[in-house]
Scaffold this motif. Structure first.
Motif, PDB file in Angstrom:
ATOM      1  N   SER A 186     -12.541   0.282 -25.727  1.00 50.04           N
ATOM      2  CA  SER A 186     -13.751   1.106 -25.993  1.00 50.04           C
ATOM      3  C   SER A 186     -13.368   2.590 -25.347  1.00 50.04           C
ATOM      4  O   SER A 186     -13.828   3.396 -25.916  1.00 50.04           O
ATOM      5  N   TYR A 187     -12.575   2.221 -24.136  1.00 51.54           N
ATOM      6  CA  TYR A 187     -12.282   3.766 -23.651  1.00 51.54           C
ATOM      7  C   TYR A 187     -10.839   4.141 -23.671  1.00 51.54           C
ATOM      8  O   TYR A 187     -10.301   5.084 -23.187  1.00 51.54           O
ATOM      9  N   ASN A 188      -9.994   3.506 -24.339  1.00 54.45           N
ATOM     10  CA  ASN A 188      -8.454   3.756 -24.612  1.00 54.45           C
ATOM     11  C   ASN A 188      -7.896   3.986 -23.443  1.00 54.45           C
ATOM     12  O   ASN A 188      -7.159   4.977 -23.211  1.00 54.45           O
ATOM     13  N   ARG A 189      -8.171   3.161 -22.376  1.00 56.48           N
ATOM     14  CA  ARG A 189      -7.406   3.316 -20.994  1.00 56.48           C
ATOM     15  C   ARG A 189      -7.551   1.759 -20.551  1.00 56.48           C
ATOM     16  O   ARG A 189      -8.122   1.056 -20.751  1.00 56.48           O
ATOM     17  N   SER A 190      -6.557   1.746 -19.365  1.00 54.12           N
ATOM     18  CA  SER A 190      -6.420   0.468 -18.542  1.00 54.12           C
ATOM     19  C   SER A 190      -7.721   0.386 -17.691  1.00 54.12           C
ATOM     20  O   SER A 190      -7.901   1.549 -16.948  1.00 54.12           O
ATOM     21  N   LEU A 191      -8.211  -0.703 -17.433  1.00 53.45           N
ATOM     22  CA  LEU A 191      -9.503  -0.789 -16.673  1.00 53.45           C
ATOM     23  C   LEU A 191      -9.277  -2.039 -15.858  1.00 53.45           C
ATOM     24  O   LEU A 191      -8.848  -3.087 -16.441  1.00 53.45           O
ATOM     25  N   PRO A 192      -9.710  -2.240 -14.640  1.00 51.17           N
ATOM     26  CA  PRO A 192      -9.574  -3.545 -13.980  1.00 51.17           C
ATOM     27  C   PRO A 192     -10.652  -4.481 -14.248  1.00 51.17           C
ATOM     28  O   PRO A 192     -11.798  -4.224 -14.600  1.00 51.17           O
ATOM     29  N   VAL A 193     -10.403  -5.755 -14.351  1.00 47.53           N
ATOM     30  CA  VAL A 193     -11.345  -6.810 -14.558  1.00 47.53           C
ATOM     31  C   VAL A 193     -11.014  -7.981 -13.619  1.00 47.53           C
ATOM     32  O   VAL A 193      -9.865  -8.029 -12.609  1.00 47.53           O
ATOM     33  N   LEU A 194     -11.978  -8.670 -13.236  1.00 45.67           N
ATOM     34  CA  LEU A 194     -11.884  -9.817 -12.416  1.00 45.67           C
ATOM     35  C   LEU A 194     -11.460 -11.090 -12.947  1.00 45.67           C
ATOM     36  O   LEU A 194     -11.982 -11.369 -13.890  1.00 45.67           O
ATOM     37  N   VAL A 195     -10.653 -11.823 -12.318  1.00 47.29           N
ATOM     38  CA  VAL A 195      -9.850 -12.966 -12.908  1.00 47.29           C
ATOM     39  C   VAL A 195      -9.972 -13.993 -11.485  1.00 47.29           C
ATOM     40  O   VAL A 195     -10.237 -13.814 -10.420  1.00 47.29           O
ATOM     41  N   ILE A 196      -9.986 -15.240 -12.079  1.00 43.63           N
ATOM     42  CA  ILE A 196     -10.128 -16.446 -11.240  1.00 43.63           C
ATOM     43  C   ILE A 196      -8.492 -16.493 -10.425  1.00 43.63           C
ATOM     44  O   ILE A 196      -7.822 -16.457 -11.273  1.00 43.63           O
TER      45      ILE A 196
END
Length: 341
Positions: A186-196
């Motif tokens: 969507s933003y054409n860039r790396s973004l952080p996500v929460l993972v277990i």
């Protein structure tokens, strides 16, 4: 992350907000109204009120008065909550002032490092209100024995224990989630996500029992139950004693246990605000396949943050309106400040 498309290349372990009965539009409007505006306004009021409460209560018999010990403990919890909640909810303002990707980066960082810490102080306030209800119940119903039962040293131990127990039971929650960076189409860039985390995977049953069942449902449930039973009992007892005193002296009586009345008001407000949400958390534990990270849970989170901010900010108003003793201390405090200026 509600702002990232489902088409983004997230792994199956990434924590994403699912579209459940609450639509993303409803969630965004709620966050705009509460997260961007109201929470910040009430947090400022709560910070000012909690600071004044701490100053005023510290100037009184904090080492010998059990009520003051519990009240200042509650004020400290309210202060920390009001101090950190605007930081936790600042993502809404960032998304409008800067851009959504920056808001996402900020949001994930705060969720990992501060949001759960802030939530613990929300729960500490609930637990302290339960402790205050129990303490006032003993004072009102057993006035002759209470001196030996409710000693300042025991109340200090209770206050410290409330903080210690809450952090001990909540501690597994600090190690359940971590962040990783993934490409967002969507933003054409790396973004952080929460993972277990691996810790949570290996201990998922134990962690769920400790946090969901023991912490949320038992500790907080008991605190709410204490407030729910002790508060009306105290109110009825005070009314009966006042009526008896009036009959004895044949005129209207101003029999007044101000601290007890103040705490009745605090407990009543807390019950009205906290009760439904503790019930919600309790119910979700028994709902099969309920997804903790979802639009409905995030709507619940926004509203509970707002309600917690209201509770933290309203205590100051209760003290001022219901106690002449507190009003005199506040007046003296502000007079000294004006003189210094």
């Amino acid at each position: 992350m509600s702002n990232v498309s489902d088409k983004d290349s997230f792994s199956s372990e990434a924590i994403v907000y699912d579209a459940d009965p609450v639509s993303i539009e409803v969630l965004q409007l709620t966050e705009l109204a509460f997260g961007c505006v109201l929470i910040h306004l009430f947090a400022l009021l709560g910070l000012a009120g909690a600071t004044i409460n701490i100053i005023v209560l510290s100037s009184q018999n904090i080492t010998t008065d059990s009520s003051n010990i519990l009240l200042i403990s509650l004020s400290v919890a309210d202060f920390v909550f009001c101090l950190t909640i605007p930081i936790c909810r600042f993502k809404c303002i960032i998304s409008h002032l800067i851009d959504i990707p920056t808001a996402i980066i900020y949001d994930i960082f705060i969720q990992q490092h501060l949001a759960f810490f802030n939530r613990v102080f929300y729960y500490i306030s609930i637990t302290l209100v339960g402790a205050i209800s129990a303490e006032r119940f003993l004072v009102v119903f057993f006035p002759l024995k209470v001196v030996s039962i409710v000693t300042p040293s025991r109340i200090r131990f209770v206050s410290v224990s409330v903080y210690a127990i809450n952090f001990a039971l909540a501690s597994p929650g600090f190690f359940c989630l971590t962040e990783t960076w993934m490409l967002s189409e969507s933003y054409n860039r790396s973004l952080p996500v929460l993972v277990i985390t691996e810790f949570y995977k290996k201990n998922i049953k134990i962690v769920n029992v400790v946090i969901s069942l023991v912490y949320n449902n038992t500790v907080l449930g008991v605190s709410i139950l204490l407030s729910l039973t002790c508060t009306p009992a105290i109110a009825v007892k005070l009314w009966i004693v006042t009526q008896k005193r009036q009959k004895m002296i044949q005129k209207k009586c101003s029999f007044d246990l101000q601290v007890a009345k103040i705490l009745i008001a605090i407990c009543t407000v807390s019950l009205l605000v906290y009760g439904p949400f503790v019930g919600y958390i309790t119910a979700t534990y028994f709902i099969p396949d309920y997804k903790l990270i979802s639009n409905s849970f995030n709507l619940y989170s926004v509203i509970t943050d707002f309600s917690g901010t209201i509770c933290a900010s309203v205590n100051f108003l209760i003290y001022v309106t219901m106690s002449s003793k507190f009003r005199k201390h506040y007046t003296r405090l502000f007079s000294n400040v004006c003189i210094c200026k």
